[in-house]
Write an enzyme that holds these catalytic residues in place. Sequence first.
Site, PDB file in Angstrom:
ATOM      1  N   TRP A   1      64.776 -35.377  -6.765  1.00 39.96           N
ATOM      2  CA  TRP A   1      64.248 -36.691  -7.105  1.00 39.96           C
ATOM      3  C   TRP A   1      63.057 -36.647  -8.056  1.00 39.96           C
ATOM      4  O   TRP A   1      62.706 -37.639  -8.662  1.00 39.96           O
ATOM      5  CB  TRP A   1      63.798 -37.405  -5.818  1.00 39.96           C
ATOM      6  CG  TRP A   1      62.983 -36.502  -4.915  1.00 39.96           C
ATOM      7  CD1 TRP A   1      63.479 -35.761  -3.874  1.00 39.96           C
ATOM      8  CD2 TRP A   1      61.583 -36.213  -4.979  1.00 39.96           C
ATOM      9  NE1 TRP A   1      62.475 -35.024  -3.288  1.00 39.96           N
ATOM     10  CE2 TRP A   1      61.291 -35.279  -3.947  1.00 39.96           C
ATOM     11  CE3 TRP A   1      60.542 -36.638  -5.795  1.00 39.96           C
ATOM     12  CZ2 TRP A   1      60.018 -34.776  -3.715  1.00 39.96           C
ATOM     13  CZ3 TRP A   1      59.265 -36.128  -5.575  1.00 39.96           C
ATOM     14  CH2 TRP A   1      59.022 -35.211  -4.544  1.00 39.96           C
ATOM     15  N   ASN A   2      62.397 -35.488  -8.162  1.00 39.63           N
ATOM     16  CA  ASN A   2      61.115 -35.499  -8.894  1.00 39.63           C
ATOM     17  C   ASN A   2      61.290 -35.638 -10.403  1.00 39.63           C
ATOM     18  O   ASN A   2      60.479 -36.282 -11.063  1.00 39.63           O
ATOM     19  CB  ASN A   2      60.274 -34.268  -8.537  1.00 39.63           C
ATOM     20  CG  ASN A   2      60.979 -32.971  -8.800  1.00 39.63           C
ATOM     21  OD1 ASN A   2      62.208 -32.896  -8.769  1.00 39.63           O
ATOM     22  ND2 ASN A   2      60.230 -31.922  -9.053  1.00 39.63           N
TER      23      ASN A   2
ATOM     24  N   LYS B   1      75.580 -34.288  -7.789  1.00 36.69           N
ATOM     25  CA  LYS B   1      75.058 -35.046  -6.656  1.00 36.69           C
ATOM     26  C   LYS B   1      73.554 -35.215  -6.846  1.00 36.69           C
ATOM     27  O   LYS B   1      72.770 -34.291  -6.622  1.00 36.69           O
ATOM     28  CB  LYS B   1      75.311 -34.299  -5.336  1.00 36.69           C
ATOM     29  CG  LYS B   1      75.031 -35.172  -4.127  1.00 36.69           C
ATOM     30  CD  LYS B   1      74.309 -34.438  -3.012  1.00 36.69           C
ATOM     31  CE  LYS B   1      72.845 -34.663  -2.959  1.00 36.69           C
ATOM     32  NZ  LYS B   1      72.365 -36.021  -2.758  1.00 36.69           N
ATOM     33  N   PRO B   2      73.139 -36.409  -7.279  1.00 40.13           N
ATOM     34  CA  PRO B   2      71.700 -36.623  -7.404  1.00 40.13           C
ATOM     35  C   PRO B   2      71.078 -36.858  -6.040  1.00 40.13           C
ATOM     36  O   PRO B   2      71.796 -37.170  -5.086  1.00 40.13           O
ATOM     37  CB  PRO B   2      71.611 -37.890  -8.264  1.00 40.13           C
ATOM     38  CG  PRO B   2      72.894 -38.614  -8.041  1.00 40.13           C
ATOM     39  CD  PRO B   2      73.929 -37.597  -7.641  1.00 40.13           C
ATOM     40  N   ASP B   3      69.778 -36.744  -5.971  1.00 41.16           N
ATOM     41  CA  ASP B   3      69.089 -37.058  -4.719  1.00 41.16           C
ATOM     42  C   ASP B   3      69.355 -38.527  -4.369  1.00 41.16           C
ATOM     43  O   ASP B   3      69.424 -39.380  -5.254  1.00 41.16           O
ATOM     44  CB  ASP B   3      67.593 -36.827  -4.894  1.00 41.16           C
ATOM     45  CG  ASP B   3      66.860 -36.867  -3.562  1.00 41.16           C
ATOM     46  OD1 ASP B   3      66.524 -35.783  -3.058  1.00 41.16           O
ATOM     47  OD2 ASP B   3      66.626 -37.974  -3.042  1.00 41.16           O
TER      48      ASP B   3
ATOM     49  N   GLU C   1      66.849 -23.206  -8.456  1.00 36.57           N
ATOM     50  CA  GLU C   1      65.457 -23.323  -8.875  1.00 36.57           C
ATOM     51  C   GLU C   1      64.713 -24.025  -7.758  1.00 36.57           C
ATOM     52  O   GLU C   1      64.972 -25.185  -7.444  1.00 36.57           O
ATOM     53  CB  GLU C   1      65.294 -24.082 -10.178  1.00 36.57           C
ATOM     54  CG  GLU C   1      63.890 -23.791 -10.701  1.00 36.57           C
ATOM     55  CD  GLU C   1      63.363 -24.816 -11.638  1.00 36.57           C
ATOM     56  OE1 GLU C   1      63.771 -24.810 -12.792  1.00 36.57           O
ATOM     57  OE2 GLU C   1      62.529 -25.635 -11.196  1.00 36.57           O
ATOM     58  N   LEU C   2      63.795 -23.290  -7.120  1.00 34.14           N
ATOM     59  CA  LEU C   2      63.199 -23.763  -5.872  1.00 34.14           C
ATOM     60  C   LEU C   2      61.704 -24.039  -6.064  1.00 34.14           C
ATOM     61  O   LEU C   2      61.265 -24.366  -7.145  1.00 34.14           O
ATOM     62  CB  LEU C   2      63.467 -22.741  -4.773  1.00 34.14           C
ATOM     63  CG  LEU C   2      64.947 -22.311  -4.667  1.00 34.14           C
ATOM     64  CD1 LEU C   2      65.140 -21.237  -3.627  1.00 34.14           C
ATOM     65  CD2 LEU C   2      65.850 -23.506  -4.394  1.00 34.14           C
TER      66      LEU C   2
ATOM     67  N   CYS D   1      57.724 -28.677  -9.788  1.00 30.06           N
ATOM     68  CA  CYS D   1      57.814 -27.309  -9.275  1.00 30.06           C
ATOM     69  C   CYS D   1      56.929 -26.338 -10.053  1.00 30.06           C
ATOM     70  O   CYS D   1      56.577 -25.289  -9.540  1.00 30.06           O
ATOM     71  CB  CYS D   1      59.267 -26.846  -9.267  1.00 30.06           C
ATOM     72  SG  CYS D   1      60.089 -27.100 -10.834  1.00 30.06           S
TER      73      CYS D   1
ATOM     74  N   GLU E   1      53.769 -24.842  -0.474  1.00 25.87           N
ATOM     75  CA  GLU E   1      53.836 -25.771  -1.598  1.00 25.87           C
ATOM     76  C   GLU E   1      53.470 -27.179  -1.108  1.00 25.87           C
ATOM     77  O   GLU E   1      54.035 -27.664  -0.129  1.00 25.87           O
ATOM     78  CB  GLU E   1      55.256 -25.779  -2.154  1.00 25.87           C
ATOM     79  CG  GLU E   1      55.407 -26.625  -3.393  1.00 25.87           C
ATOM     80  CD  GLU E   1      56.820 -26.570  -3.977  1.00 25.87           C
ATOM     81  OE1 GLU E   1      57.784 -26.585  -3.190  1.00 25.87           O
ATOM     82  OE2 GLU E   1      56.940 -26.525  -5.207  1.00 25.87           O
TER      83      GLU E   1
HETATM   84  P1  NDP Z   1      65.715 -30.926  -0.849  1.00 26.38           P
HETATM   85  O1  NDP Z   1      65.833 -29.500  -1.191  1.00 26.38           O
HETATM   86  O2  NDP Z   1      66.115 -31.366   0.510  1.00 26.38           O
HETATM   87  O3  NDP Z   1      66.568 -31.843  -1.892  1.00 26.38           O
HETATM   88  C1  NDP Z   1      67.068 -31.409  -3.124  1.00 26.38           C
HETATM   89  C2  NDP Z   1      68.537 -31.812  -3.265  1.00 26.38           C
HETATM   90  O4  NDP Z   1      69.313 -31.123  -2.292  1.00 26.38           O
HETATM   91  C3  NDP Z   1      68.773 -33.297  -3.001  1.00 26.38           C
HETATM   92  O5  NDP Z   1      69.781 -33.772  -3.874  1.00 26.38           O
HETATM   93  C4  NDP Z   1      69.252 -33.303  -1.561  1.00 26.38           C
HETATM   94  O6  NDP Z   1      70.012 -34.445  -1.225  1.00 26.38           O
HETATM   95  C5  NDP Z   1      70.113 -32.048  -1.553  1.00 26.38           C
HETATM   96  N1  NDP Z   1      70.402 -31.516  -0.216  1.00 26.38           N
HETATM   97  C6  NDP Z   1      69.775 -31.776   0.950  1.00 26.38           C
HETATM   98  N2  NDP Z   1      70.362 -31.078   1.952  1.00 26.38           N
HETATM   99  C7  NDP Z   1      71.382 -30.365   1.410  1.00 26.38           C
HETATM  100  C8  NDP Z   1      72.349 -29.435   1.914  1.00 26.38           C
HETATM  101  N3  NDP Z   1      72.388 -29.109   3.199  1.00 26.38           N
HETATM  102  N4  NDP Z   1      73.223 -28.894   1.046  1.00 26.38           N
HETATM  103  C9  NDP Z   1      73.187 -29.201  -0.263  1.00 26.38           C
HETATM  104  N5  NDP Z   1      72.304 -30.073  -0.798  1.00 26.38           N
HETATM  105  C10 NDP Z   1      71.399 -30.640   0.012  1.00 26.38           C
HETATM  106  O7  NDP Z   1      64.239 -31.345  -1.164  1.00 26.38           O
HETATM  107  P2  NDP Z   1      63.355 -32.484  -0.492  1.00 26.38           P
HETATM  108  O8  NDP Z   1      63.545 -33.716  -1.252  1.00 26.38           O
HETATM  109  O9  NDP Z   1      63.574 -32.581   0.982  1.00 26.38           O
HETATM  110  O10 NDP Z   1      61.903 -31.914  -0.748  1.00 26.38           O
HETATM  111  C11 NDP Z   1      61.367 -30.947   0.112  1.00 26.38           C
HETATM  112  C12 NDP Z   1      60.446 -30.032  -0.653  1.00 26.38           C
HETATM  113  O11 NDP Z   1      61.201 -29.278  -1.598  1.00 26.38           O
HETATM  114  C13 NDP Z   1      59.403 -30.740  -1.494  1.00 26.38           C
HETATM  115  O12 NDP Z   1      58.303 -31.114  -0.755  1.00 26.38           O
HETATM  116  C14 NDP Z   1      59.101 -29.688  -2.497  1.00 26.38           C
HETATM  117  O13 NDP Z   1      58.231 -28.759  -1.922  1.00 26.38           O
HETATM  118  C15 NDP Z   1      60.434 -29.023  -2.751  1.00 26.38           C
HETATM  119  N6  NDP Z   1      61.141 -29.538  -3.931  1.00 26.38           N
HETATM  120  C16 NDP Z   1      61.171 -28.769  -5.046  1.00 26.38           C
HETATM  121  C17 NDP Z   1      61.777 -29.230  -6.180  1.00 26.38           C
HETATM  122  C18 NDP Z   1      61.817 -28.432  -7.436  1.00 26.38           C
HETATM  123  O14 NDP Z   1      61.794 -29.007  -8.506  1.00 26.38           O
HETATM  124  N7  NDP Z   1      61.941 -27.115  -7.359  1.00 26.38           N
HETATM  125  C19 NDP Z   1      62.392 -30.548  -6.250  1.00 26.38           C
HETATM  126  C20 NDP Z   1      62.344 -31.276  -5.009  1.00 26.38           C
HETATM  127  C21 NDP Z   1      61.744 -30.762  -3.909  1.00 26.38           C
HETATM  128  P3  NDP Z   1      69.390 -35.758  -0.528  1.00 26.38           P
HETATM  129  O15 NDP Z   1      67.915 -35.731  -0.703  1.00 26.38           O
HETATM  130  O16 NDP Z   1      70.051 -36.861  -1.255  1.00 26.38           O
HETATM  131  O17 NDP Z   1      69.750 -35.716   0.917  1.00 26.38           O
END
Ligand code: NDP
Length: 528
Positions: free
Chosen positions: A166-167, A190-192, A263-264, A297, A395
């Site tokens: 989402w960011n 699949k977007p957030d 990319e985490l 990130c 983080e």
């Molecule tokens: P997530 O890792 O949960 O979300 C990222 C994507 O993964 C979303 O599209 C989400 O879908 C999807 N997702 C969730 N669960 C699953 C699964 N079991 N299998 C496959 N895809 C899945 O991040 P959060 O939004 O919960 O954020 C948590 C933390 O992650 C943040 O606080 C930050 O620290 C980090 N983050 C890092 C990012 C980066 O740019 N590297 C980006 C975003 C977060 P949906 O949300 O629609 O359920």
Amino acid sequence: MSSFTPSAVLADSTLTHDRLDDLAERVRTVGERSSIDVRTPATDERVGVVPACEAADVDVAVERARSAQVAWAERTPRERAAVLFRFADLVLDLREELLDAIQIETAKAREHAFEEVLDVVNTAGYYGKDGPGLLDDRNRTGPAPFLTSAVETYEPVGVVGVISPWNYPMTLSMADVLPALLTGNAVVCKPDERTPFATLLLAELLEAAGLPEDVFSVVTGEGSVVGPALIDRVDYVAFTGGTETGRVVAERAGKNLIDCSLELGGKNPMLVLDDADVETAARGAVKGAFTNAGQLCLAPERIYVDETVYDEFLDAFVGKTRELTLGVGVGYQGDVGSLIDERQLDRVREHVDGAVEDGASVLTGGRHRPDVGPFCYEPTILEGVEPDSQVACEETFGPVVSVYPVSGVEEAVSRANDSEYGLNASVYTRDTKRGRAVARQIDCGTVCVNDPFTVGWASMDAPMGGFGDSGLGRRHGEVGLLQYVESRTIATSAFGPMERPASLPGRWFIRLSSGALRVQTRIRRWLS
Ligand code: NDP
């Protein structure tokens, strides 16, 4: 069509509820599905709904993608690149609507939203220009010079699944989608669930640019339902998000024996050396730590400053941070926008409050600002953070940064490397040669000298990714393109099977072959 109380945020934008409804109709479902509310963090109002897709919907999207991919892959890379160039033009033409969509869904500052538009155009332009050449067949050396040859050719993997966060809903989907399309794949994204409309708008523009139907499609819904269903059906998965979810994605991809890129997160260090221009470093710190309210990130969350310039740097950094204005809504409301939701706000508050309980001082910020927006939090600088405080190790993903004095480069590098993460770092010095030498000692996928992250991310020709818990694989550059292909080696022998000639006794064969190998190794050494 859904009914809504008209949102003030939408009223200021080029988008309407009806337009968002039309976009949501791009998501195909097999039957009736429940819907997911999309809310704007600017006011926490509901602005639209999208379907909560289920596995059967993903099944159909991937099957349709699989059929459409065949004709798409038959086009030449240059024909596919032409679609990317037209897409880049459309993104620039329709930027105001795209910026509105990003601001509605994320409540980030418009300037920060514009970085997404810039980036999507840069990605399309880079892969449009350089991609076709990178997909040309490559001659490789055969085992016996002149008598054998080898050539490497590339085929698309098939259907790529992109799971995006989402960011940066446009940047972090298109960074994977565009190279995957250029290589001849179909993509299901699949977007957030909080930010689907940004991706749906881009889907519309890709189609308008000439992408055939079903080569790119969007499935919306909960990550824990749609994510696994997608990973089970595609041939490659590109994921951006949190480290914990990344582990789940990698495990599932591994079980399916498909490749993935991840990319985490990051806990990115910034180093201010004793010879740094303090003003430049302070500007870099402000941009790095507070762009998109720190939900990036690559954002620095730990700043190590040489003790000889510590006070001077801190004065400049705190001064500039205090000048930042907070604002939400569509338009040029402030320098820094909102956090995405209550959960992210709770996390930020927990990190700051925990650090203060452990003895840290808040130099500026440190307050939730519901008077600006329900999830707004002030740009915050902490000093005196204990090494085992949550904010020091985990983080935060918010507008919070900790500053630490260090006694020289050695300590700065050692503390920078004291992390499970390794995504991005920055080094500030007047001597750029010295900066690059220090950069080599830092365990991160990108190290920027005298810039927080833009110069690294926007160097599209160079790989981008993380060491350690920050991920697997790289995007951008050649490696970011070739991750979406299967390579095939076609090797040819001019004299039939490579085996011992029947007329040559085994003993002589071994003797002659060993002699030839020795000569070949010497030549290789000489040429090396
Ligand atoms: P997530 O890792 O949960 O979300 C990222 C994507 O993964 C979303 O599209 C989400 O879908 C999807 N997702 C969730 N669960 C699953 C699964 N079991 N299998 C496959 N895809 C899945 O991040 P959060 O939004 O919960 O954020 C948590 C933390 O992650 C943040 O606080 C930050 O620290 C980090 N983050 C890092 C990012 C980066 O740019 N590297 C980006 C975003 C977060 P949906 O949300 O629609 O359920």
